[in-house]
Design a protein around this motif. Structure first.
Motif, PDB file in Angstrom:
ATOM      1  N   VAL A 178      -4.301  -0.697  -5.270  1.00 26.19           N
ATOM      2  CA  VAL A 178      -4.940   0.798  -5.020  1.00 26.19           C
ATOM      3  C   VAL A 178      -3.617   2.260  -5.487  1.00 26.19           C
ATOM      4  O   VAL A 178      -3.261   1.563  -6.540  1.00 26.19           O
ATOM      5  CB  VAL A 178      -5.048   1.117  -3.691  1.00 26.19           C
ATOM      6  N   GLY A 179      -4.625   3.119  -6.452  1.00 28.13           N
ATOM      7  CA  GLY A 179      -4.053   4.277  -6.735  1.00 28.13           C
ATOM      8  C   GLY A 179      -3.430   4.921  -6.358  1.00 28.13           C
ATOM      9  O   GLY A 179      -3.657   4.267  -5.007  1.00 28.13           O
ATOM     10  N   PRO A 180      -3.564   6.705  -6.773  1.00 23.32           N
ATOM     11  CA  PRO A 180      -2.200   7.475  -6.012  1.00 23.32           C
ATOM     12  C   PRO A 180      -2.983   8.187  -5.173  1.00 23.32           C
ATOM     13  O   PRO A 180      -4.327   8.285  -4.939  1.00 23.32           O
ATOM     14  CB  PRO A 180      -0.952   8.152  -6.817  1.00 23.32           C
ATOM     15  N   ASN A 181      -2.444   8.352  -3.168  1.00 23.84           N
ATOM     16  CA  ASN A 181      -3.190   9.172  -2.374  1.00 23.84           C
ATOM     17  C   ASN A 181      -1.832   9.594  -1.783  1.00 23.84           C
ATOM     18  O   ASN A 181      -1.750   8.567  -0.076  1.00 23.84           O
ATOM     19  CB  ASN A 181      -4.731   7.587  -1.915  1.00 23.84           C
ATOM     20  N   HIS A 182      -1.453  10.310  -1.894  1.00 22.57           N
ATOM     21  CA  HIS A 182      -0.189  10.877  -0.844  1.00 22.57           C
ATOM     22  C   HIS A 182      -0.547  11.482   0.462  1.00 22.57           C
ATOM     23  O   HIS A 182       0.433  10.867   1.387  1.00 22.57           O
ATOM     24  CB  HIS A 182       0.344  12.430  -1.770  1.00 22.57           C
ATOM     25  N   ASP A 183      -1.870  11.517   0.826  1.00 22.21           N
ATOM     26  CA  ASP A 183      -1.632  12.229   1.937  1.00 22.21           C
ATOM     27  C   ASP A 183      -1.850  10.363   2.996  1.00 22.21           C
ATOM     28  O   ASP A 183      -1.100  10.172   3.912  1.00 22.21           O
ATOM     29  CB  ASP A 183      -2.838  12.705   2.494  1.00 22.21           C
ATOM     30  N   LEU A 184      -2.907  10.042   2.271  1.00 24.16           N
ATOM     31  CA  LEU A 184      -3.032   8.421   3.181  1.00 24.16           C
ATOM     32  C   LEU A 184      -1.858   7.755   3.112  1.00 24.16           C
ATOM     33  O   LEU A 184      -1.347   7.718   4.250  1.00 24.16           O
ATOM     34  CB  LEU A 184      -3.877   7.514   2.262  1.00 24.16           C
ATOM     35  N   GLY A 185      -1.138   7.895   1.511  1.00 23.61           N
ATOM     36  CA  GLY A 185       0.716   7.474   2.342  1.00 23.61           C
ATOM     37  C   GLY A 185       1.250   7.550   3.008  1.00 23.61           C
ATOM     38  O   GLY A 185       2.177   6.492   3.540  1.00 23.61           O
ATOM     39  N   LYS A 186       1.372   9.164   3.275  1.00 23.12           N
ATOM     40  CA  LYS A 186       2.050   9.188   4.024  1.00 23.12           C
ATOM     41  C   LYS A 186       1.906   8.555   5.429  1.00 23.12           C
ATOM     42  O   LYS A 186       2.893   8.127   6.588  1.00 23.12           O
ATOM     43  CB  LYS A 186       2.442  10.663   4.221  1.00 23.12           C
ATOM     44  N   LEU A 187       0.521   8.275   6.401  1.00 20.12           N
ATOM     45  CA  LEU A 187      -0.206   7.732   7.171  1.00 20.12           C
ATOM     46  C   LEU A 187       0.224   5.785   6.874  1.00 20.12           C
ATOM     47  O   LEU A 187       0.549   5.533   8.292  1.00 20.12           O
ATOM     48  CB  LEU A 187      -1.344   7.912   7.636  1.00 20.12           C
ATOM     49  N   VAL A 188      -0.023   5.216   5.301  1.00 22.94           N
ATOM     50  CA  VAL A 188       0.841   3.606   5.968  1.00 22.94           C
ATOM     51  C   VAL A 188       2.023   3.692   5.892  1.00 22.94           C
ATOM     52  O   VAL A 188       2.549   2.758   7.016  1.00 22.94           O
ATOM     53  CB  VAL A 188      -0.241   3.485   4.832  1.00 22.94           C
TER      54      VAL A 188
ATOM     55  N   LEU B  45       1.067  -0.752   0.071  1.00 18.86           N
ATOM     56  CA  LEU B  45      -0.123   0.149   0.050  1.00 18.86           C
ATOM     57  C   LEU B  45       0.593   0.982  -0.227  1.00 18.86           C
ATOM     58  O   LEU B  45       0.521   2.449  -0.804  1.00 18.86           O
ATOM     59  CB  LEU B  45      -1.026  -0.242   1.305  1.00 18.86           C
ATOM     60  N   CYS B  46       2.030   1.169   0.975  1.00 20.94           N
ATOM     61  CA  CYS B  46       2.411   2.378   0.838  1.00 20.94           C
ATOM     62  C   CYS B  46       3.236   2.733  -0.341  1.00 20.94           C
ATOM     63  O   CYS B  46       3.376   4.126  -1.002  1.00 20.94           O
ATOM     64  CB  CYS B  46       4.154   1.929   1.136  1.00 20.94           C
ATOM     65  N   VAL B  47       4.178   1.630  -1.236  1.00 20.77           N
ATOM     66  CA  VAL B  47       4.050   2.177  -2.624  1.00 20.77           C
ATOM     67  C   VAL B  47       3.411   2.349  -3.940  1.00 20.77           C
ATOM     68  O   VAL B  47       3.717   3.610  -4.270  1.00 20.77           O
ATOM     69  CB  VAL B  47       4.857   0.995  -2.905  1.00 20.77           C
ATOM     70  N   ASN B  48       2.051   1.540  -3.291  1.00 21.38           N
ATOM     71  CA  ASN B  48       1.518   1.708  -4.644  1.00 21.38           C
ATOM     72  C   ASN B  48      -0.014   4.158  -4.208  1.00 21.38           C
ATOM     73  O   ASN B  48       0.789   4.289  -5.333  1.00 21.38           O
ATOM     74  CB  ASN B  48       0.008   0.904  -4.073  1.00 21.38           C
ATOM     75  N   LEU B  49       0.500   3.761  -2.974  1.00 17.62           N
ATOM     76  CA  LEU B  49      -0.073   5.036  -2.773  1.00 17.62           C
ATOM     77  C   LEU B  49       0.515   5.899  -3.197  1.00 17.62           C
ATOM     78  O   LEU B  49      -0.160   7.122  -3.154  1.00 17.62           O
ATOM     79  CB  LEU B  49      -0.923   4.956  -1.403  1.00 17.62           C
ATOM     80  N   ALA B  50       1.836   6.004  -2.802  1.00 19.07           N
ATOM     81  CA  ALA B  50       3.151   6.621  -4.143  1.00 19.07           C
ATOM     82  C   ALA B  50       3.034   7.079  -4.922  1.00 19.07           C
ATOM     83  O   ALA B  50       4.002   7.941  -6.338  1.00 19.07           O
ATOM     84  CB  ALA B  50       4.564   7.128  -3.071  1.00 19.07           C
ATOM     85  N   GLY B  51       1.839   6.393  -5.753  1.00 21.03           N
ATOM     86  CA  GLY B  51       2.091   6.475  -7.172  1.00 21.03           C
ATOM     87  C   GLY B  51       2.867   5.181  -8.483  1.00 21.03           C
ATOM     88  O   GLY B  51       2.661   5.211  -9.591  1.00 21.03           O
TER      89      GLY B  51
END
Length: 175
Positions: free
Chosen positions: A127-137, A107-113
């Protein structure tokens, strides 16, 4: 010490899965510690190794849980109720870790795009990118990784304590 009977030992597949997961977790930790500075060839190699080891842990963990459902582990040895509780709790935590931690990493890698690139196997995107959620994960993934240095260490120390101090069969059952 006399040889253990098959009923006293974990099954051969359970033993192989236990030690394979251990080695892959150790490799994942080693890879993340050795990865080197951003942009370096070393970082690319060790990051890919970390991804590969983590995804392998996840795959083998699913097999291990399925195997445990198929073939029950040996009955626990007699111990004080508090030791039985600590043993059960530590094993639940370890199972949660070996399943959740790789998922968080993906999820970390995916959320970073980015997809998780697995050498020879292609890439993985859930999952697709979501940089804010990615930082939390990512923060959760890193924190759990640090916490589990201790949980894994305590698990190993408990096994050694059983073997060398208590001189019981706990460690021998998984070797």
């Amino acid at each position: 010490m006399p040889a253990l009977t098959p009923q006293e030992r974990f099954s051969r597949p359970a033993i192989v899965l236990h030690w394979a997961i251990f080695l892959l977790v150790a490799l994942a930790y080693l890879a993340i510690e050795l990865r080197g500075p951003k942009g370096s060839d070393s970082r690319v190699f060790w990051t890919a190794t970390h991804f590969w080891a983590g995804c392998s842990v996840l795959a083998l963990s699913i097999v291990r849980v399925a195997w445990r459902g198929y073939k029950s582990p040996p009955a626990p040895e007699a111990a004080a109720p508090i030791l039985q509780l600590l043993s059960k709790a530590s094993h639940v935590l370890l199972y949660v870790f070996i399943i959740v931690q790789p998922i968080l990493g993906i999820l970390c890698v995916n959320l970073a795009g980015h997809p998780v690139a697995l050498a020879g196997l292609g890439s993985l995107t859930i999952v697709g990118p979501n940089h804010d959620l990615g930082k939390l994960v990512k923060e959760i993934h890193e924190t759990l990784g640090n916490v589990f240095y201790w949980v894994i260490g305590l698990h190993a120390l408990a096994a050694l304590w059983h073997h060398f101090i208590k001189r019981d069969n706990i460690l021998r059952r998984i070797i």
